[in-house]
Scaffold this active site. Structure first.
Site, PDB file in Angstrom:
ATOM      1  N   ARG A  34       0.767  -1.259   0.000  1.00 40.11           N
ATOM      2  CA  ARG A  34       0.000   0.000   0.000  1.00 40.11           C
ATOM      3  C   ARG A  34       0.789   1.295   0.000  1.00 40.11           C
ATOM      4  NH1 ARG A  34      -2.768  -3.844   2.467  1.00 40.11           N
ATOM      5  NH2 ARG A  34      -4.833  -4.307   1.645  1.00 40.11           N
ATOM      6  N   HIS A 122       0.843 -15.619   7.817  1.00 41.27           N
ATOM      7  CA  HIS A 122       0.493 -15.851   6.409  1.00 41.27           C
ATOM      8  C   HIS A 122       1.425 -16.840   5.719  1.00 41.27           C
ATOM      9  CE1 HIS A 122      -1.765 -11.724   6.463  1.00 41.27           C
ATOM     10  NE2 HIS A 122      -2.449 -12.687   7.010  1.00 41.27           N
ATOM     11  N   CYS A 133      -0.277 -35.207  -2.265  1.00 37.06           N
ATOM     12  CA  CYS A 133       0.348 -36.149  -1.314  1.00 37.06           C
ATOM     13  C   CYS A 133       1.093 -35.440  -0.195  1.00 37.06           C
ATOM     14  CB  CYS A 133       1.274 -37.124  -2.056  1.00 37.06           C
ATOM     15  SG  CYS A 133       2.820 -36.359  -2.611  1.00 37.06           S
TER      16      CYS A 133
HETATM   17  P1  CNA Z   1       0.584  -3.025   3.568  1.00 44.93           P
HETATM   18  O1  CNA Z   1      -0.879  -2.985   3.557  1.00 44.93           O
HETATM   19  O2  CNA Z   1       1.306  -2.896   2.290  1.00 44.93           O
HETATM   20  O3  CNA Z   1       1.050  -1.851   4.545  1.00 44.93           O
HETATM   21  C1  CNA Z   1       2.386  -1.577   4.788  1.00 44.93           C
HETATM   22  C2  CNA Z   1       2.451  -0.389   5.716  1.00 44.93           C
HETATM   23  O4  CNA Z   1       3.803  -0.231   6.101  1.00 44.93           O
HETATM   24  C3  CNA Z   1       2.002   0.923   5.101  1.00 44.93           C
HETATM   25  O5  CNA Z   1       1.029   1.514   5.928  1.00 44.93           O
HETATM   26  C4  CNA Z   1       3.266   1.787   5.038  1.00 44.93           C
HETATM   27  O6  CNA Z   1       3.038   3.123   5.407  1.00 44.93           O
HETATM   28  C5  CNA Z   1       4.138   1.138   6.066  1.00 44.93           C
HETATM   29  N1  CNA Z   1       5.567   1.171   5.748  1.00 44.93           N
HETATM   30  C6  CNA Z   1       6.179   0.864   4.581  1.00 44.93           C
HETATM   31  N2  CNA Z   1       7.509   0.908   4.720  1.00 44.93           N
HETATM   32  C7  CNA Z   1       7.738   1.275   6.005  1.00 44.93           C
HETATM   33  C8  CNA Z   1       8.910   1.487   6.759  1.00 44.93           C
HETATM   34  N3  CNA Z   1      10.108   1.318   6.233  1.00 44.93           N
HETATM   35  N4  CNA Z   1       8.767   1.857   8.053  1.00 44.93           N
HETATM   36  C9  CNA Z   1       7.534   2.032   8.615  1.00 44.93           C
HETATM   37  N5  CNA Z   1       6.406   1.834   7.940  1.00 44.93           N
HETATM   38  C10 CNA Z   1       6.499   1.447   6.655  1.00 44.93           C
HETATM   39  O7  CNA Z   1       1.142  -4.327   4.292  1.00 44.93           O
HETATM   40  P2  CNA Z   1       0.501  -5.188   5.470  1.00 44.93           P
HETATM   41  O8  CNA Z   1       1.528  -6.134   5.922  1.00 44.93           O
HETATM   42  O9  CNA Z   1      -0.195  -4.348   6.446  1.00 44.93           O
HETATM   43  O10 CNA Z   1      -0.628  -5.976   4.638  1.00 44.93           O
HETATM   44  C11 CNA Z   1      -0.813  -7.208   4.795  1.00 44.93           C
HETATM   45  C12 CNA Z   1      -0.376  -8.104   3.605  1.00 44.93           C
HETATM   46  C13 CNA Z   1       0.790  -7.660   2.754  1.00 44.93           C
HETATM   47  C14 CNA Z   1       0.107  -9.358   4.257  1.00 44.93           C
HETATM   48  O11 CNA Z   1      -0.769 -10.367   3.894  1.00 44.93           O
HETATM   49  C15 CNA Z   1       1.497  -9.653   3.706  1.00 44.93           C
HETATM   50  O12 CNA Z   1       1.644 -11.026   3.501  1.00 44.93           O
HETATM   51  C16 CNA Z   1       1.544  -8.936   2.403  1.00 44.93           C
HETATM   52  N6  CNA Z   1       2.912  -8.652   1.901  1.00 44.93           N
HETATM   53  C17 CNA Z   1       4.022  -9.209   2.468  1.00 44.93           C
HETATM   54  C18 CNA Z   1       5.278  -8.929   1.976  1.00 44.93           C
HETATM   55  C19 CNA Z   1       6.499  -9.568   2.614  1.00 44.93           C
HETATM   56  O13 CNA Z   1       6.445 -10.725   3.023  1.00 44.93           O
HETATM   57  N7  CNA Z   1       7.602  -8.833   2.729  1.00 44.93           N
HETATM   58  C20 CNA Z   1       5.424  -8.050   0.916  1.00 44.93           C
HETATM   59  C21 CNA Z   1       4.258  -7.497   0.336  1.00 44.93           C
HETATM   60  C22 CNA Z   1       3.010  -7.801   0.847  1.00 44.93           C
END
Ligand code: CNA
Length: 243
Positions: A34, A122, A133
């Site tokens: 996001r 997740h 299997c």
């Molecule tokens: P999201 O919805 O993408 O939100 C990420 C949040 O992190 C945002 O609100 C950003 O403002 C904030 N953000 C980004 N970078 C930083 C930083 N460096 N420092 C502080 N804040 C930051 O992601 P969520 O995890 O909330 O959403 C859930 C999904 C995304 C889950 O199901 C994950 O599996 C899925 N996901 C995972 C990965 C991974 O494994 N690295 C990558 C992309 C998505």
């Protein structure tokens, strides 16, 4: 000022739990969903659907090959390295202050940094299994297959052990996460938009008065937090602990 308070609370606490999401790994160059401009929601004009469709259960079943194309290109970062957030959390666990990392991420970076008690809500890109299997496969097996990966034993489709949209969470992992949060003296929530349920609802189980929320953008939980820091999580965690 907030970082000083955060550091003070870390020093006072001995039962810290961290709950994080994709934002924890953006400083390791893994895009989240996001964040504007760099998040997958903005980036993938090449794909006909948004990420939550491309990595949904029904899309996996109906368009397995396209699922893997999207998944391998956008969700798998095998060479990514842990950043200061992962490293600081691993250090706090080693010191006995932090009891669990609860993550929505599937990238395995907390373990790469040395964290031991990681609850992966997740799942993980590193675990894969045959849908027929149940034979287990590693990530390289998926990456080295051009087409849909098939089981060497029975020919069934091999899928990642990640929770796709429309699928339920592992209840055992979820219940353990709830237990840790309920018993925590301090809950650090970071790098998550807190809009993906049921994971986001975990915050509601915290009973204490040290709920720290570190996120670049605002979240629906901002006014529930005892301390809110809108900044980069790697920088904030490292600075707070080193003070
Ligand atoms: P999201 O919805 O993408 O939100 C990420 C949040 O992190 C945002 O609100 C950003 O403002 C904030 N953000 C980004 N970078 C930083 C930083 N460096 N420092 C502080 N804040 C930051 O992601 P969520 O995890 O909330 O959403 C859930 C999904 C995304 C889950 O199901 C994950 O599996 C899925 N996901 C995972 C990965 C991974 O494994 N690295 C990558 C992309 C998505």
């Amino acid at each position: 000022m907030s970082i000083e308070k955060f550091g003070e609370w870390i020093r006072e606490s001995n039962n810290i739990v961290f709950f994080g999401g994709a934002g924890t790994s953006t400083e390791s160059n893994i895009p989240d969903f996001r964040t504007q401009d760099t998040g997958l929601y903005d980036k993938n004009h090449k794909y006909p659907y948004p990420p939550e469709v491309m990595i949904s259960h029904s899309f996996f079943i109906q368009h397995t090959r396209d699922f893997y194309d999207f998944y391998k290109t956008n969700m798998v970062y095998k060479d990514a390295k842990p950043n200061d957030a992962h490293k600081t959390l691993a250090k706090l666990e080693e010191e006995g202050k932090l009891k669990a990392v609860i993550t929505q991420n599937i990238d395995g970076l907390h373990q790469k940094a040395g964290s031991k008690n990681v609850l992966e809500l997740h799942g993980s890109i590193y675990r894969n299994y045959c849908m027929e299997c149940n034979k287990k496969y590693d990530l390289d097996y998926i990456l080295n297959t051009d087409n849909v990966p098939k089981c060497k034993v029975c020919g069934g489709i091999v899928r990642p052990d990640v929770v796709l949209y429309q699928e339920g969470l592992d209840m055992e992992v979820l219940n353990r996460a709830i237990w840790y949060i309920k018993n925590a003296d301090m809950l650090i929530v970071g790098g998550t938009s807190l809009v993906v349920y049921p994971a986001a609802g975990l915050v509601d189980y915290y009973n204490g008065n040290k709920l720290v929320l570190i996120n670049r953008d605002e979240t629906p939980y901002d006014n529930t937090a005892d301390l809110i820091i809108h900044d980069s999580i790697g920088k904030v965690l490292k600075n707070a602990v080193e003070r």
